[in-house]
Design a protein around this motif. Structure first.
Motif, PDB file in Angstrom:
ATOM      1  N   TYR A   1       3.121  -1.424 -11.323  1.00  0.00           N
ATOM      2  CA  TYR A   1       1.820  -2.334 -10.655  1.00  0.00           C
ATOM      3  C   TYR A   1       0.542  -2.138 -11.461  1.00  0.00           C
ATOM      4  N   ALA A   2       0.165  -0.700 -11.897  1.00  0.00           N
ATOM      5  CA  ALA A   2      -0.955  -0.489 -12.564  1.00  0.00           C
ATOM      6  C   ALA A   2      -1.279  -1.564 -13.935  1.00  0.00           C
ATOM      7  N   LYS A   3      -0.123  -1.697 -14.592  1.00  0.00           N
ATOM      8  CA  LYS A   3       0.014  -2.408 -15.619  1.00  0.00           C
ATOM      9  C   LYS A   3      -0.847  -3.855 -15.598  1.00  0.00           C
ATOM     10  N   LYS A   4      -0.482  -4.410 -14.346  1.00  0.00           N
ATOM     11  CA  LYS A   4      -1.097  -5.771 -14.054  1.00  0.00           C
ATOM     12  C   LYS A   4      -2.469  -5.681 -13.733  1.00  0.00           C
ATOM     13  N   ILE A   5      -3.098  -4.775 -13.110  1.00  0.00           N
ATOM     14  CA  ILE A   5      -4.312  -4.905 -12.949  1.00  0.00           C
ATOM     15  C   ILE A   5      -5.331  -3.658 -13.358  1.00  0.00           C
ATOM     16  N   ASP A   6      -6.364  -3.963 -13.033  1.00  0.00           N
ATOM     17  CA  ASP A   6      -7.390  -2.805 -13.535  1.00  0.00           C
ATOM     18  C   ASP A   6      -7.057  -1.667 -12.389  1.00  0.00           C
ATOM     19  N   ALA A   7      -6.283  -0.836 -12.393  1.00  0.00           N
ATOM     20  CA  ALA A   7      -5.832   0.374 -11.898  1.00  0.00           C
ATOM     21  C   ALA A   7      -6.873   0.985 -11.007  1.00  0.00           C
TER      22      ALA A   7
ATOM     23  N   GLY B   1      -4.799   4.672  12.033  1.00  0.00           N
ATOM     24  CA  GLY B   1      -5.902   4.949  12.527  1.00  0.00           C
ATOM     25  C   GLY B   1      -7.217   4.490  11.498  1.00  0.00           C
ATOM     26  N   VAL B   2      -6.553   4.012  10.304  1.00  0.00           N
ATOM     27  CA  VAL B   2      -7.602   3.617   9.404  1.00  0.00           C
ATOM     28  C   VAL B   2      -7.239   1.994   9.004  1.00  0.00           C
ATOM     29  N   ASP B   3      -8.609   1.435   9.137  1.00  0.00           N
ATOM     30  CA  ASP B   3      -8.741  -0.100   8.710  1.00  0.00           C
ATOM     31  C   ASP B   3      -8.669  -0.181   7.148  1.00  0.00           C
ATOM     32  N   PHE B   4      -7.500  -0.931   6.652  1.00  0.00           N
ATOM     33  CA  PHE B   4      -7.686  -1.060   5.145  1.00  0.00           C
ATOM     34  C   PHE B   4      -8.024  -2.656   5.067  1.00  0.00           C
ATOM     35  N   VAL B   5      -9.429  -2.691   4.707  1.00  0.00           N
ATOM     36  CA  VAL B   5     -10.161  -3.929   4.709  1.00  0.00           C
ATOM     37  C   VAL B   5      -9.192  -4.708   3.509  1.00  0.00           C
ATOM     38  N   TYR B   6      -9.529  -3.930   2.533  1.00  0.00           N
ATOM     39  CA  TYR B   6      -9.591  -4.754   1.095  1.00  0.00           C
ATOM     40  C   TYR B   6      -8.142  -4.198   0.499  1.00  0.00           C
ATOM     41  N   PHE B   7      -7.434  -5.023   0.017  1.00  0.00           N
ATOM     42  CA  PHE B   7      -6.268  -4.923  -0.986  1.00  0.00           C
ATOM     43  C   PHE B   7      -6.357  -6.026  -2.167  1.00  0.00           C
ATOM     44  N   PRO B   8      -5.747  -5.872  -3.055  1.00  0.00           N
ATOM     45  CA  PRO B   8      -5.857  -6.501  -4.396  1.00  0.00           C
ATOM     46  C   PRO B   8      -5.000  -7.814  -3.908  1.00  0.00           C
ATOM     47  N   GLU B   9      -5.567  -9.009  -4.282  1.00  0.00           N
ATOM     48  CA  GLU B   9      -4.751 -10.278  -3.819  1.00  0.00           C
ATOM     49  C   GLU B   9      -3.449 -10.429  -4.395  1.00  0.00           C
ATOM     50  N   GLY B  10      -2.654 -10.968  -3.375  1.00  0.00           N
ATOM     51  CA  GLY B  10      -1.318 -11.249  -3.649  1.00  0.00           C
ATOM     52  C   GLY B  10      -0.305  -9.938  -2.973  1.00  0.00           C
ATOM     53  N   LEU B  11      -0.796  -8.910  -2.665  1.00  0.00           N
ATOM     54  CA  LEU B  11      -0.195  -7.640  -2.199  1.00  0.00           C
ATOM     55  C   LEU B  11       0.248  -8.070  -0.696  1.00  0.00           C
ATOM     56  N   LYS B  12       1.439  -7.842  -0.499  1.00  0.00           N
ATOM     57  CA  LYS B  12       1.951  -8.017   0.831  1.00  0.00           C
ATOM     58  C   LYS B  12       2.277  -6.621   1.537  1.00  0.00           C
ATOM     59  N   TRP B  13       2.095  -6.488   2.681  1.00  0.00           N
ATOM     60  CA  TRP B  13       2.774  -5.306   3.276  1.00  0.00           C
ATOM     61  C   TRP B  13       4.267  -5.285   3.402  1.00  0.00           C
TER      62      TRP B  13
ATOM     63  N   THR C   1       2.700   4.170   4.428  1.00  0.00           N
ATOM     64  CA  THR C   1       3.454   2.924   4.253  1.00  0.00           C
ATOM     65  C   THR C   1       2.977   2.362   2.730  1.00  0.00           C
ATOM     66  N   SER C   2       3.533   1.144   2.545  1.00  0.00           N
ATOM     67  CA  SER C   2       3.186   0.603   1.228  1.00  0.00           C
ATOM     68  C   SER C   2       2.892  -0.812   1.159  1.00  0.00           C
ATOM     69  N   TRP C   3       2.479  -1.116   0.372  1.00  0.00           N
ATOM     70  CA  TRP C   3       2.142  -2.663  -0.077  1.00  0.00           C
ATOM     71  C   TRP C   3       2.773  -2.958  -1.312  1.00  0.00           C
ATOM     72  N   SER C   4       3.231  -4.283  -1.633  1.00  0.00           N
ATOM     73  CA  SER C   4       3.868  -4.778  -3.076  1.00  0.00           C
ATOM     74  C   SER C   4       3.790  -6.231  -3.050  1.00  0.00           C
ATOM     75  N   GLU C   5       4.044  -6.534  -4.333  1.00  0.00           N
ATOM     76  CA  GLU C   5       3.824  -8.146  -4.492  1.00  0.00           C
ATOM     77  C   GLU C   5       4.809  -8.778  -3.756  1.00  0.00           C
TER      78      GLU C   5
ATOM     79  N   ALA D   1     -10.176   0.651 -10.984  1.00  0.00           N
ATOM     80  CA  ALA D   1     -11.145  -0.222 -10.109  1.00  0.00           C
ATOM     81  C   ALA D   1     -10.670  -0.387  -8.801  1.00  0.00           C
ATOM     82  N   GLU D   2      -9.289  -1.078  -8.924  1.00  0.00           N
ATOM     83  CA  GLU D   2      -8.683  -1.663  -7.595  1.00  0.00           C
ATOM     84  C   GLU D   2      -8.602  -0.266  -6.668  1.00  0.00           C
ATOM     85  N   LEU D   3      -8.327   0.911  -7.011  1.00  0.00           N
ATOM     86  CA  LEU D   3      -8.048   2.045  -6.305  1.00  0.00           C
ATOM     87  C   LEU D   3      -9.248   2.292  -5.644  1.00  0.00           C
ATOM     88  N   LYS D   4     -10.240   2.395  -6.496  1.00  0.00           N
ATOM     89  CA  LYS D   4     -11.887   2.484  -5.748  1.00  0.00           C
ATOM     90  C   LYS D   4     -12.242   1.525  -4.754  1.00  0.00           C
TER      91      LYS D   4
END
Lengths: 166, 322
Positions: free
Chosen positions: B301-307, B178-190, B206-210, B309-312
């Protein structure tokens, strides 16, 4: 199942069950009791297909069933722990006067499930990289990288402990 | 001592004392017999229902055709007509079982049973009242559904998301629970796998990963809470506030972006997580009284990006579908 099958199964248990149980404990960090349950379940499967597999490396088959079951148990616990605890319980050991082995085992339990499985299979079961890759259904390269990353974590923890004790 | 030797010694020390019990062979064989017995029982119950189902129809036909001569038969018609014969759903897929029971005019309550290594998850292992019994229309039938210690074998395989839960995956949809997750960091796959009610009732995760593979760790995990679970989250957030966490703003709603410790609800500190240990970052907020969301980022994963900022960004971009 013939009498001969039955006695061959008993021989198989006598020679392999302790090793399977130990592997299960190391893989999922479970208590001996939980690991026994897991191994019993796995061996029931071996027993079910025993006449067919007994001549075809039953040891590898049994190990694969145990490893798969242990990974899934460990992974499920891990997801819950990571979300709710951020780290597994009973590992909040103060860095002082701890047994190095205990600290390293705790560190091992914090590794990603498959990384831990690679370390256990390589350094406990003494499987080759090839055998480990076949058993886990992944590439040799992935076994190599997981093993070296896992060892790096162990190494890091060792040196931090040595630092703390100094 | 190098790390490999230390590791070998650690592993050995951990299990050196462990010995398999000599009774193991007996236990394995008992388990095997129990498993066979269960399958046979399920079969017998099915036959019973088949009989129970045909008898009333036969009696009804005779009663309509010619007057009843024997009082016992008359009675039989009356008894059977008064209720519903409970269908047998043991051994069936939980979803199908629910449909069968509802079609029979009964209500269904399902509970997850104890771990079983013999059955795949989601199979009805027992029911109450049992098959073949009489029940009033609308009566409740409780079914116990198997969970499985082999779920990992199942979890290892990609799961298909049921349409009511969303449309993630190959079609490129972005709806989950019931939620539209419009944005995810590039390169993440469901990662084609999900859990329901693992984190309280009602929750979906559920989760997303590289890599997008179910066999690898998560990069970002999302938990969507509904129903009762929302209250738990409100309380947890109040606790974060009391512990001194500063709330942040997500689309006008109060949220907490924290590293969590142990036990649940406690912020990470040097006591419950030694410094230098990886800490997962969690962003938590209540979207509306029926919906709360937690987004969790793995330390790796947090080490690879601005954790943070991306979460927000993920939180600010998502939209409840209703």
């Amino acid at each position: 199942m013939t009498d001969e099958d039955e006695s061959a199964f008993d021989e198989f248990l006598a020679s392999r069950s302790t090793a399977l149980l130990r592997t299960a404990i190391l893989l999922c960090g479970a208590s001996q009791h939980d690991a026994e349950d897991l191994v019993q379940g796995a061996l029931e499967k071996v027993y079910r297909h025993w006449p067919r597999i007994r001549h075809d490396n039953p040891q590898a088959y049994a190990r694969r069933v145990v490893v798969n079951a242990a990974i899934s148990v460990a992974r499920r616990r891990k997801v819950i722990q990571e979300i709710t605890f951020a780290r597994p319980p009973d590992t909040a050991v103060p860095p002082f006067d701890v047994d190095l082995r205990e600290a390293l085992f705790a560190e091992l339990q914090r590794l990603p499930t498959r990384m831990r499985a690679v370390l256990v299979l390589r350094y406990w079961e003494d499987l080759s990289e090839n055998e480990t890759a076949t058993l886990m259904g992944c590439s040799v390269g992935s076994v190599k990288s997981q093993a070296s990353r896992g060892l790096a974590r162990i190494r890091e923890r060792m040196s931090s402990l040595e630092g703390a004790l100094r | 001592m190098n790390a490999e030797e230390a590791l070998k010694e650690t592993l050995l020390a951990q299990v050196a004392e462990v010995q398999a019990s000599p009774a193991l062979g007996g236990a394995v064989r008992r388990r095997h017999r129990r498993r066979l017995a269960r399958f046979r029982t399920a079969g017998a119950a099915l036959v019973m229902v088949a009989v129970a189902g045909t008898v009333p129809a036969y009696l009804t036909m005779t009663s309509a055709g010619e007057p009843m001569s024997s009082p016992t038969e008359r009675e039989a018609v009356a008894t059977i007509r008064s209720g519903i014969v409970v269908p047998d759903v043991v051994g069936r897929d939980a979803k199908v079982a629910g449909q069968v029971l509802k079609a029979a005019g009964l209500n269904v309550q399902s509970r997850v049973g104890p771990l079983s290594s013999d059955l795949p998850a989601g199979i009805v292992v027992s029911q109450n009242p049992p098959a073949g019994g009489d029940a009033e229309p609308g009566a409740k039938v409780t079914v116990i559904v198997s969970s499985s210690s082999e779920a990992g074998l199942k979890v290892n395989k990609p799961q298909k998301l049921p349409p009511e839960l969303g449309d993630l995956g190959d079609e490129g949809g972005h709806r989950f629970a019931g939620v539209d997750f419009v944005y995810f960091p590039e390169g993440l796959k469901w990662v084609p796998s999900f859990d329901s009610d693992t984190f309280g009732k009602t929750s979906n995760s559920t989760s997303w990963s590289e890599s997008g593979k179910v066999t690898d760790g998560y990069g970002i995990q999302v938990i969507v809470y509904g129903g009762k679970a929302v209250e738990q989250i409100s309380e947890r957030m109040a606790g974060y506030g009391k512990q001194g966490a500063e709330p942040i703003d997500i689309r006008g709603k109060k949220a907490y972006l924290v590293s969590v410790g142990e036990p649940p609800g406690e912020l990470a500190n040097d006591k419950n997580i030694p410094s230098g240990e990886p800490r997962a970052r969690v962003l938590t907020w209540v979207e509306n009284p029926g919906l709360a969301i937690e987004i969790l980022m793995s330390p790796d994963y947090a080490k690879k990006i601005d954790a943070d900022a991306e979460l927000k960004k993920i939180a600010n971009a998502l939209r409840p579908a209703r």
